[in-house]
Design a protein around this motif. Structure first.
Motif, short mmCIF file in Angstrom:
data_model
loop_
_atom_site.label_atom_id
_atom_site.label_comp_id
_atom_site.label_asym_id
_atom_site.label_seq_id
_atom_site.Cartn_x
_atom_site.Cartn_y
_atom_site.Cartn_z
N PHE A 364 0.85 -0.93 -0.12
CA PHE A 364 0.25 -0.19 -0.06
C PHE A 364 0.88 1.31 0.07
CE2 PHE A 364 -3.05 -3.02 1.57
CZ PHE A 364 -3.92 -2.97 0.93
N ILE A 365 0.68 2.07 -0.99
CA ILE A 365 1.36 3.37 -0.89
C ILE A 365 0.26 4.60 -0.70
CG2 ILE A 365 2.77 5.16 -2.40
CD1 ILE A 365 2.48 1.32 -3.62
N VAL A 366 0.21 4.97 0.35
CA VAL A 366 -0.80 5.91 0.93
C VAL A 366 -0.34 7.33 1.06
CG1 VAL A 366 -2.48 6.48 2.70
CG2 VAL A 366 -1.45 4.02 2.55
N ASP A 367 -1.39 8.19 0.20
CA ASP A 367 -0.99 9.69 0.36
C ASP A 367 -1.58 10.32 1.54
OD1 ASP A 367 -0.72 12.58 -0.11
OD2 ASP A 367 -1.85 12.47 -2.00
N ALA A 368 -0.29 10.48 2.48
CA ALA A 368 -0.41 11.29 3.80
C ALA A 368 -0.42 12.65 3.83
CB ALA A 368 0.26 10.62 4.68
N SER A 369 -0.73 13.38 2.69
CA SER A 369 -0.66 14.87 2.63
C SER A 369 -2.01 15.47 2.32
CB SER A 369 0.22 15.28 1.43
OG SER A 369 -0.39 14.80 0.19
N GLY A 370 -2.00 16.59 3.00
CA GLY A 370 -3.30 17.30 2.48
C GLY A 370 -4.26 17.32 3.96
N LEU A 400 3.55 -1.20 3.86
CA LEU A 400 2.78 0.16 3.94
C LEU A 400 3.95 0.99 3.51
CD1 LEU A 400 0.41 1.75 4.30
CD2 LEU A 400 0.76 1.72 6.80
N ILE A 401 3.64 2.09 2.52
CA ILE A 401 4.40 3.29 2.41
C ILE A 401 3.77 4.27 2.38
CG2 ILE A 401 5.96 4.35 0.67
CD1 ILE A 401 6.62 1.47 -0.44
N ALA A 402 4.02 5.59 2.96
CA ALA A 402 3.53 6.49 3.30
C ALA A 402 4.17 7.69 2.75
CB ALA A 402 2.84 6.92 4.85
N PHE A 403 3.53 8.69 2.06
CA PHE A 403 4.39 9.81 1.58
C PHE A 403 3.64 11.30 1.76
CE2 PHE A 403 1.58 8.31 -1.77
CZ PHE A 403 1.16 9.40 -2.43
N ARG A 404 4.43 12.13 2.39
CA ARG A 404 4.01 13.47 2.85
C ARG A 404 5.47 14.32 3.08
NH1 ARG A 404 5.04 14.36 8.31
NH2 ARG A 404 3.53 15.82 8.37
N GLY A 405 5.22 15.59 3.07
CA GLY A 405 6.49 16.36 3.11
C GLY A 405 7.14 16.42 1.98
N LYS A 406 8.64 16.08 2.03
CA LYS A 406 9.57 15.94 0.94
C LYS A 406 9.84 14.46 0.35
CE LYS A 406 11.80 20.22 2.19
NZ LYS A 406 12.89 20.92 2.42
N ALA A 407 9.56 13.59 1.12
CA ALA A 407 9.79 12.13 0.80
C ALA A 407 8.82 11.28 0.98
CB ALA A 407 11.28 11.67 1.31
N ALA A 408 9.21 9.70 0.68
CA ALA A 408 8.19 8.79 1.26
C ALA A 408 9.08 7.83 2.15
CB ALA A 408 7.78 7.87 -0.16
N GLU A 409 8.43 7.21 2.91
CA GLU A 409 8.67 6.69 3.90
C GLU A 409 8.24 5.21 4.06
OE1 GLU A 409 9.17 6.72 8.98
OE2 GLU A 409 7.90 8.15 7.83
N VAL A 410 9.02 3.91 4.40
CA VAL A 410 8.53 2.50 4.44
C VAL A 410 7.99 2.50 5.78
CG1 VAL A 410 8.93 0.43 4.14
CG2 VAL A 410 9.99 1.79 2.62
N GLY A 433 3.39 18.46 1.79
CA GLY A 433 3.45 18.23 0.42
C GLY A 433 3.19 16.65 -0.01
N THR A 434 3.29 16.71 -1.23
CA THR A 434 2.97 15.44 -1.78
C THR A 434 3.99 15.03 -2.75
OG1 THR A 434 0.50 16.23 -1.96
CG2 THR A 434 1.18 14.22 -3.34
N PRO A 435 5.11 14.48 -2.33
CA PRO A 435 6.20 13.84 -2.84
C PRO A 435 6.01 12.51 -3.79
CG PRO A 435 6.53 13.19 -0.86
CD PRO A 435 5.27 13.87 -0.84
N LEU A 436 5.06 12.92 -4.89
CA LEU A 436 4.63 11.41 -5.63
C LEU A 436 5.76 10.72 -6.47
CD1 LEU A 436 1.87 10.00 -6.26
CD2 LEU A 436 1.63 11.68 -8.03
N ALA A 437 6.54 11.27 -6.88
CA ALA A 437 7.63 10.68 -7.65
C ALA A 437 8.66 9.87 -6.49
CB ALA A 437 8.55 11.67 -8.35
N SER A 438 8.67 10.37 -5.37
CA SER A 438 9.27 9.70 -4.35
C SER A 438 8.87 8.39 -4.05
CB SER A 438 9.93 10.66 -3.39
OG SER A 438 10.37 9.76 -2.29
N ALA A 439 7.31 8.49 -3.93
CA ALA A 439 6.46 7.50 -3.52
C ALA A 439 6.55 5.97 -4.43
CB ALA A 439 5.04 7.80 -3.24
N ALA A 443 8.17 2.57 -3.94
CA ALA A 443 7.24 1.54 -4.11
C ALA A 443 8.11 0.56 -5.24
CB ALA A 443 6.00 1.87 -4.70
N TRP A 444 8.87 1.14 -6.17
CA TRP A 444 9.65 0.00 -6.99
C TRP A 444 10.70 -0.57 -6.20
CZ3 TRP A 444 14.77 0.13 -8.29
CH2 TRP A 444 15.10 -0.39 -9.59
N MET A 445 11.32 0.08 -5.45
CA MET A 445 12.35 -0.51 -4.59
C MET A 445 12.00 -1.71 -3.90
SD MET A 445 15.04 2.39 -3.68
CE MET A 445 13.90 3.42 -2.79
#
Length: 553
Positions: A364-370, A400-410, A433-439, A443-445
């Motif tokens: 799961f890659i969850v957008d935790a921004s906004g 589970l991966i969450a992304f907010r601020g400047k980077a994504a975090e496992v 913020g929403t670091p979508l590319a980092s997410a 997720a790919w890694m």
């Protein structure tokens, strides 16, 4: 009546070389398989949902031809095998079903869930009546209009396979023979439609066809004069019994629709796609089949030398060497050497290959921004808990991966621990913020690591696609969207199965474009609860397993 286990070998199923007799007699001796021994009887397939596609295909071929064609081990035989097949579907999950290659050759699909003892005490047809009907069967005629209506009803119910129509024709002729008719009647065809078409229906016909009306300037066709010699009451009776082709087709559809099982009817009314519900040949959520290694279930026996991933099959090796023993003894005598009891050469080696199911890892890659982060996290938490409830049985993992601020975090590496999942989700703050590319990169890694471990990864993105943080951490929507698209394209090249769940109030063009670039399924669920999300993820996982199995095969 013969019972066939799901792990039966081809030599025992179809026949082959009798190893003991061949070695004793010095010449190839064939043995009869179970299907030949069951000629004129019935074979019962217990736990048919576990039957391999290859075995099901061989049984289906015997059903089509009525004989076993044996071309192996230096033997070429044809043996009559006119059999009936009863396949017992004992699967509990929706994706545990017998292979389609077998079920589409079986006329009747019976649901025994609600069968009571009183149903078993119903009157049955006597053997003498069956014998009379069998003698009458070849002389039964089939009117063209009834056959056209029967086939049209099959098309209207969304049945793609023509085998269903062929089976319905056979059932209608059998019903006519049992009823003592010389030709198939409307009642016989209606019986066939309810028995054969109802369990196979994939759509519910809606609307009534419009009848062709004559042009307004054209007068209606004149009525045909009635026969004065025929009584009026007889004329009225004939007119009431006769049905035009359209009415006959509608009657067939109505009869079949009335016999659709309740569970299937509910799915059709909800608009669910049931065309692929019988694909159990590789769509299980238990993970893709791994064909390398010496662990798991035996999958096939092939010629070749033993390797670290295979195991020498002594019986099949001796079976391959047995037919050549007379020639090899003659060759040894000509060369002046003493022949061994059984001479085995390198070309005789037969090795067993194994397969085992890999674990499925749902990431799961969850957008935790906004401002709506809390709602998305609550939905993800519920879906993770529902999926983890089945992990102990299916040996699946959840990450589970969450992304907010400047980077994504496992937050949660691949695990089956429900306690760890709850703790990771409970301590996650929202906003930023929403670091979508980092997410996508993270997720790919994680997915690559899962694949390297032999697992089948499934990526589930929960976002509205509105990225505003670039890959290097700098703000800016144009650069963030360009980086996200580039990451999505790289993810698509890797071949991972993915789903993008759009959590916005209405469809977002950027989310749709992102899903298309990464080759993911797009699903709009602005008010998705955990239950709906869990069902969508399971459907994606089933497709992922099938695709992963084809790649590794």
């Amino acid at each position: 009546m013969r019972r066939i286990p799901t792990h039966i070998t081809d030599s025992r199923l179809l026949g082959g070389l009798d190893l003991a007799s061949t070695l004793r007699m010095g010449r190839p001796i064939a043995e009869r398989g179970v299907l030949v021994e069951a000629d004129g009887g019935i074979v019962v397939l217990a736990m048919a949902e576990r039957l391999s596609v290859g075995t099901a295909g061989r049984i289906g071929g015997v059903l089509d031809r009525g004989e076993v064609q044996l071309e192996r081990d230096g033997l070429g035989l044809r043996s009559t095998a006119r059999i009936g097949v009863v396949a017992l579907d004992e699967g509990l999950a929706d994706d545990e079903r017998p292979p389609t290659v077998l079920t589409e050759r079986l006329a009747f699909l019976l649901n025994l869930d609600n069968v009571t003892e009183s149903d078993l005490s119903a009157p049955v047809t006597l053997p003498a009546q069956v014998a009379e009907a069998r003698a009458r069967l070849d002389s039964i005629t089939f009117p063209d209009d009834i056959m056209v209506a029967l086939c049209s009803a099959s098309v209207a119910l969304g049945i793609a396979s023509v085998r269903a129509s062929l089976l319905a024709v056979k059932v209608a002729r059998a019903a006519a023979a049992l009823a003592g008719h010389d030709a198939v009647t409307q009642e016989d065809a209606a019986t066939a439609a309810s028995l054969v078409f109802a369990p196979r229906a994939t759509v519910i016909p809606t609307g009534e066809p419009q009848e062709d009306e004559p042009p307004p300037d054209e007068p209606p066709p004149p009525e045909e004069p009635s026969d004065p010699d025929q009584p009026e009451d007889q004329q009225d009776e004939d007119d009431s019994d006769a049905l035009d082709p359209q009415e006959l087709e509608e009657m067939m559809i109505a009869v079949a629709q009335a016999a659709i099982p309740d569970k299937l009817l509910a799915q059709l009314r909800e608009g669910k796609d049931v065309r692929s519900r019988a694909q159990s040949s590789g769509g299980s959520r238990a993970g893709a089949a791994k064909k390398k290694g010496r662990r798991g279930r035996p999958s096939a026996v092939r010629a070749g030398e033993p390797t670290p991933n295979t195991r020498l099959n002594l019986i099949e090796t001796l079976r391959a060497a047995a037919p050549w023993q007379p020639l090899r003894r003659q060759e040894a005598a000509k060369e002046g050497r003493t022949a061994t009891l059984v001479e085995v050469r390198r070309s005789d080696f037969r090795c067993t290959h194994f397969k085992q199911r890999s674990e499925t890892t749902t990431i799961f890659i969850v957008d935790a921004s906004g401002s709506s982060a809390l709602q998305r996290l609550a939905e993800a938490k519920g879906a993770v808990e529902l999926l983890l409830a089945d992990c102990y049985v299916r040996r699946d993992n959840v990450a589970l991966i969450a992304f907010r601020g400047k980077a994504a975090e496992v937050l949660l590496p691949p695990t089956r621990s429900l306690v760890r999942a709850k703790r990771s989700l409970a301590g996650l703050p929202g906003g930023g913020g929403t670091p979508l590319a980092s997410a996508i990169d993270t997720a790919w890694m994680v997915a690559t690591g899962c694949r390297d471990k032999g697992q089948t990864p499934v990526l589930v993105f929960l976002t509205d696609g509105q990225g505003n943080i670039a890959r290097d951490g700098t703000p800016g929507r144009p650069m963030a969207e360009a980086d996200a698209i580039a990451s999505a394209q790289a993810l698509r090249v890797s071949g991972f199965s993915a789903m993008l769940i759009d959590t916005a109030r209405r469809p977002q063009p950027m989310a749709q474009k992102l899903a298309a670039e990464m080759g993911a399924k797009y699903l709009l669920l602005p008010y998705a609860d955990a239950n709906a999300m869990s069902k969508a993820v399971k459907a994606t996982a089933a497709d992922s397993v099938a695709a992963e199995g084809r790649i590794r095969g």
